[in-house]
Design a protein around this motif. Structure first.
Motif, PDB file in Angstrom:
ATOM      1  N   UNK A   1       1.044  -4.213  -7.224  1.00 55.52           N
ATOM      2  CA  UNK A   1      -0.220  -4.833  -6.806  1.00 55.52           C
ATOM      3  C   UNK A   1      -0.027  -6.338  -6.637  1.00 55.52           C
ATOM      4  N   UNK A   2       0.621  -6.956  -7.610  1.00 58.90           N
ATOM      5  CA  UNK A   2       0.862  -8.407  -7.519  1.00 58.90           C
ATOM      6  C   UNK A   2       1.677  -8.749  -6.282  1.00 58.90           C
TER       7      UNK A   2
ATOM      8  N   UNK B   1      -9.502   0.040  -2.814  1.00 64.12           N
ATOM      9  CA  UNK B   1     -10.365  -0.907  -3.523  1.00 64.12           C
ATOM     10  C   UNK B   1      -9.837  -2.324  -3.549  1.00 64.12           C
ATOM     11  N   UNK B   2      -8.538  -2.494  -3.309  1.00 68.04           N
ATOM     12  CA  UNK B   2      -7.976  -3.845  -3.367  1.00 68.04           C
ATOM     13  C   UNK B   2      -7.495  -4.316  -2.005  1.00 68.04           C
ATOM     14  N   UNK B   3      -7.820  -3.559  -0.958  1.00 64.16           N
ATOM     15  CA  UNK B   3      -7.407  -3.905   0.395  1.00 64.16           C
ATOM     16  C   UNK B   3      -7.874  -5.306   0.760  1.00 64.16           C
ATOM     17  N   UNK B   4      -7.057  -6.008   1.511  1.00 62.54           N
ATOM     18  CA  UNK B   4      -7.405  -7.376   1.922  1.00 62.54           C
ATOM     19  C   UNK B   4      -8.511  -7.332   2.952  1.00 62.54           C
TER      20      UNK B   4
ATOM     21  N   UNK C   1       0.841  -1.200   0.000  1.00 63.16           N
ATOM     22  CA  UNK C   1       0.000   0.000   0.000  1.00 63.16           C
ATOM     23  C   UNK C   1       0.875   1.249   0.000  1.00 63.16           C
ATOM     24  N   UNK C   2       1.860   1.294   0.887  1.00 66.99           N
ATOM     25  CA  UNK C   2       2.746   2.461   0.980  1.00 66.99           C
ATOM     26  C   UNK C   2       3.567   2.626  -0.293  1.00 66.99           C
TER      27      UNK C   2
ATOM     28  N   UNK D   1       1.697 -11.043  -0.834  1.00 66.45           N
ATOM     29  CA  UNK D   1       2.007 -10.856   0.585  1.00 66.45           C
ATOM     30  C   UNK D   1       0.758 -10.880   1.468  1.00 66.45           C
ATOM     31  N   UNK D   2      -0.432 -10.961   0.833  1.00 62.54           N
ATOM     32  CA  UNK D   2      -1.673 -10.979   1.591  1.00 62.54           C
ATOM     33  C   UNK D   2      -2.139  -9.598   2.027  1.00 62.54           C
ATOM     34  N   UNK D   3      -1.476  -8.559   1.572  1.00 63.36           N
ATOM     35  CA  UNK D   3      -1.863  -7.195   1.936  1.00 63.36           C
ATOM     36  C   UNK D   3      -3.090  -6.744   1.139  1.00 63.36           C
ATOM     37  N   UNK D   4      -3.234  -7.280  -0.071  1.00 62.84           N
ATOM     38  CA  UNK D   4      -4.388  -6.973  -0.909  1.00 62.84           C
ATOM     39  C   UNK D   4      -5.165  -8.247  -1.157  1.00 62.84           C
TER      40      UNK D   4
END
Length: 194
Positions: A136-137, A191-194, A86-87, A142-145
């Motif tokens: 993004x990938x 919008x893609x947050x986990x 995200x950062x 990493x499970x962040x998204x």
């Protein structure tokens, strides 16, 4: 192999001229400037300009490449300074907006109207979209998204990046480029947050 002091000076002088040329173009555009105008403004001879490029068109393309090279270095330094997907996406898109803040509306219009320079810009936009897709990938892995289609999200970012850079977003929303990139980062990462 080490370079000689004369070579170092030549390289430094070329870089200085490209920096000055880029400052001029970013502020005023380039379409209306002649080689005589450019030489006078940079306080150099036309023959000096010909050491940089063989024609005004080549000079414009070289300056455009110089701009995007510098912008890429700035953007990647900002991304490298933060952790987490995200950062990193936020830093990337914000830094792209900051890099483009230096470009006047006249420069962007001239860039869009001159096919060889526009091609450089389009290539860099495609590279930027791929970079956002990769970030993004990484975040998905990493499970962040949440598990999103990274290519689609990258294409969404690319479409907006082109709209921002062409001034369509500013015209429609009133947002300057930096603010538009911050909004894109917020919407995209939210919008893609986990």
């Amino acid at each position: 192999m080490q370079s000689s002091p004369a070579t170092d000076f030549g390289t430094a002088r070329r870089t200085q001229l490209f920096d000055q040329l880029l400052t001029l173009f970013l502020a005023e555009g380039f379409a209306q400037l002649t080689l005589d105008d450019i030489a006078a403004r940079l306080r150099c001879s036309k023959s000096t300009l010909y050491t940089l490029a063989g024609s005004k068109d080549d000079l414009v393309v070289a300056a455009t490449v110089h701009f995007f090279r510098g912008a890429t270095a700035h953007v990647e330094s900002r991304v490298g300074a933060v952790d987490g997907a995200r950062a990193r996406i936020t830093a990337y898109l914000t830094a792209v907006g900051q890099a483009l803040d230096a470009a006047s509306a006249r420069f962007m219009a001239d860039l869009g109207a001159f096919p060889p320079a526009r091609e450089v810009y389009e290539t860099n936009t495609a590279i930027a979209a791929q970079r956002v897709q990769d970030l993004i990938a990484e975040g998905v892995a990493a499970g962040e998204f949440r598990d999103v289609h990274a290519a689609f999200a990258g294409e969404l970012a690319a479409t907006m990046m082109v709209g921002i850079q062409q001034g369509r977003v500013r015209a429609a929303t009133g947002l300057d480029d930096a603010a538009a990139y911050r909004e894109l980062a917020a919407i995209l990462t939210g919008g893609i947050d986990a």
